[in-house]
Design an enzyme around this catalytic site. Structure first.
Site, PDB file in Angstrom:
ATOM      1  N   ARG A  68      12.328 -11.896   2.207  1.00 57.92           N
ATOM      2  CA  ARG A  68      13.167 -10.699   2.062  1.00 57.92           C
ATOM      3  C   ARG A  68      14.508 -10.875   2.789  1.00 57.92           C
ATOM      4  O   ARG A  68      14.563 -11.445   3.881  1.00 57.92           O
ATOM      5  CB  ARG A  68      12.440  -9.464   2.606  1.00 57.92           C
ATOM      6  CG  ARG A  68      11.215  -9.101   1.802  1.00 57.92           C
ATOM      7  CD  ARG A  68      10.662  -7.732   2.126  1.00 57.92           C
ATOM      8  NE  ARG A  68      10.153  -7.619   3.495  1.00 57.92           N
ATOM      9  CZ  ARG A  68       9.258  -6.701   3.877  1.00 57.92           C
ATOM     10  NH1 ARG A  68       8.779  -5.838   2.976  1.00 57.92           N
ATOM     11  NH2 ARG A  68       8.840  -6.631   5.113  1.00 57.92           N
ATOM     12  N   ARG A 100       1.561 -10.159  12.991  1.00 63.13           N
ATOM     13  CA  ARG A 100       1.146  -8.890  12.389  1.00 63.13           C
ATOM     14  C   ARG A 100      -0.111  -9.068  11.524  1.00 63.13           C
ATOM     15  O   ARG A 100      -0.986  -8.196  11.496  1.00 63.13           O
ATOM     16  CB  ARG A 100       2.286  -8.317  11.550  1.00 63.13           C
ATOM     17  CG  ARG A 100       3.491  -7.876  12.373  1.00 63.13           C
ATOM     18  CD  ARG A 100       4.619  -7.390  11.490  1.00 63.13           C
ATOM     19  NE  ARG A 100       4.287  -6.144  10.813  1.00 63.13           N
ATOM     20  CZ  ARG A 100       4.999  -5.621   9.829  1.00 63.13           C
ATOM     21  NH1 ARG A 100       6.084  -6.254   9.377  1.00 63.13           N
ATOM     22  NH2 ARG A 100       4.641  -4.489   9.266  1.00 63.13           N
ATOM     23  N   ARG A 158      15.497  -9.463   8.463  1.00 61.99           N
ATOM     24  CA  ARG A 158      14.994  -8.533   9.470  1.00 61.99           C
ATOM     25  C   ARG A 158      14.131  -9.277  10.478  1.00 61.99           C
ATOM     26  O   ARG A 158      13.408 -10.218  10.119  1.00 61.99           O
ATOM     27  CB  ARG A 158      14.170  -7.430   8.815  1.00 61.99           C
ATOM     28  CG  ARG A 158      15.011  -6.430   8.076  1.00 61.99           C
ATOM     29  CD  ARG A 158      14.198  -5.398   7.308  1.00 61.99           C
ATOM     30  NE  ARG A 158      12.778  -5.340   7.619  1.00 61.99           N
ATOM     31  CZ  ARG A 158      11.917  -4.563   6.969  1.00 61.99           C
ATOM     32  NH1 ARG A 158      12.326  -3.810   5.953  1.00 61.99           N
ATOM     33  NH2 ARG A 158      10.649  -4.548   7.297  1.00 61.99           N
ATOM     34  N   ARG A 167      -6.294   3.284  11.817  1.00 56.99           N
ATOM     35  CA  ARG A 167      -5.909   1.885  11.965  1.00 56.99           C
ATOM     36  C   ARG A 167      -6.991   1.039  12.627  1.00 56.99           C
ATOM     37  O   ARG A 167      -6.886  -0.177  12.687  1.00 56.99           O
ATOM     38  CB  ARG A 167      -4.613   1.762  12.771  1.00 56.99           C
ATOM     39  CG  ARG A 167      -3.384   2.296  12.044  1.00 56.99           C
ATOM     40  CD  ARG A 167      -2.123   2.030  12.822  1.00 56.99           C
ATOM     41  NE  ARG A 167      -0.937   2.590  12.195  1.00 56.99           N
ATOM     42  CZ  ARG A 167      -0.230   1.987  11.253  1.00 56.99           C
ATOM     43  NH1 ARG A 167      -0.614   0.791  10.828  1.00 56.99           N
ATOM     44  NH2 ARG A 167       0.831   2.562  10.735  1.00 56.99           N
ATOM     45  N   LYS A 226       0.813  -1.222   0.000  1.00 62.92           N
ATOM     46  CA  LYS A 226       0.000   0.000   0.000  1.00 62.92           C
ATOM     47  C   LYS A 226       0.845   1.269   0.000  1.00 62.92           C
ATOM     48  O   LYS A 226       0.472   2.267  -0.616  1.00 62.92           O
ATOM     49  CB  LYS A 226      -0.978   0.005   1.170  1.00 62.92           C
ATOM     50  CG  LYS A 226      -0.371  -0.224   2.540  1.00 62.92           C
ATOM     51  CD  LYS A 226      -1.464  -0.400   3.588  1.00 62.92           C
ATOM     52  CE  LYS A 226      -0.858  -0.648   4.968  1.00 62.92           C
ATOM     53  NZ  LYS A 226      -0.151  -1.962   5.038  1.00 62.92           N
TER      54      LYS A 226
END
Length: 211
Positions: free
Chosen positions: A123, A167, A156, A88, A13
């Site tokens: 990633r 999450r 990460r 949120r 996004k």
């Protein structure tokens, strides 16, 4: 046009918001940046936010929305804006609405959880030169070391599978219900977020009626 972007972490996004903002010539307004600016400027709302932050507490919605309203009253937002990082929760969306901040379009970038997991857990970053890679979509020559400087790649902490799952759970329980709020107002647009950045941006711009 006044827009918010919704989507799970890793849905893209932020990337799409930047593209739309560039095409429409409107600013992307970051909640975090607004609060930091209010703190630096020493506005009344900034002082209120600082008191909560110094106490280690979350800044209440009414203070955050007050800071947002101050920012949106500035000249560069007269022709529209994209809100980044707010709302949120449904409560925040309702509070934003109650304070007269009307949203023209709520764009939800739709990506299945399995694709989010693949994107984020794959990633890799170089701790030396900060180059970014992906084990599937953008691997290095040997899959272990950075192609640019040779340092061993790292993952990460927030890309680890258990963190990504957590999450996603928070998104589905807390943020995703905002879609129903904006759907009820007739402003929700859902965009397929699977594909290349160019394909997704073409769908997003088309859905917004931007050529």
């Amino acid at each position: 046009m006044k827009i918010i972007f919704l989507g799970a972490p890793g849905a893209g996004k932020g990337t799409q918001a930047e593209i739309v903002a560039g095409r429409l010539g409107i600013p992307t307004v970051s909640t975090g940046a607004m609060i930091r600016s209010a703190l630096r400027s020493g506005t009344e709302l900034g002082k209120k936010a600082q008191a909560f932050m110094e106490a280690g507490a979350l800044v209440p919605d009414d203070v955050v929305i007050g800071i947002i309203k101050e920012r949106l009253a500035e000249k560069d937002c007269q022709n529209g804006f994209i809100l980044d990082g707010f709302p949120r929760t449904v409560a925040q969306a309702e509070a934003l609405d109650a304070m007269g901040v009307a949203i023209d379009r709520a764009v939800s970038i739709e990506v299945p959880d399995r694709a989010i997991m693949e994107r984020m857990t794959g990633r890799r970053v170089c701790p030396s030169c900060s180059a970014s890679y992906h084990v599937t979509f953008h691997p290095t020559a040997d899959g272990i070391h950075c192609d640019k400087c040779g340092a061993e790649l790292t993952m990460r902490a927030d890309d680890k599978p258990d963190v990504v799952l957590s999450r996603l759970e928070v998104y589905h329980s807390t943020t995703e219900p905002i879609k129903a709020f904006y759907e009820g107002k007739g402003t929700l647009i859902c965009v397929d977020g699977v594909g290349t950045v160019e394909e997704i941006s073409a769908r997003t711009l088309s859905a917004l009626g931007v050529c």
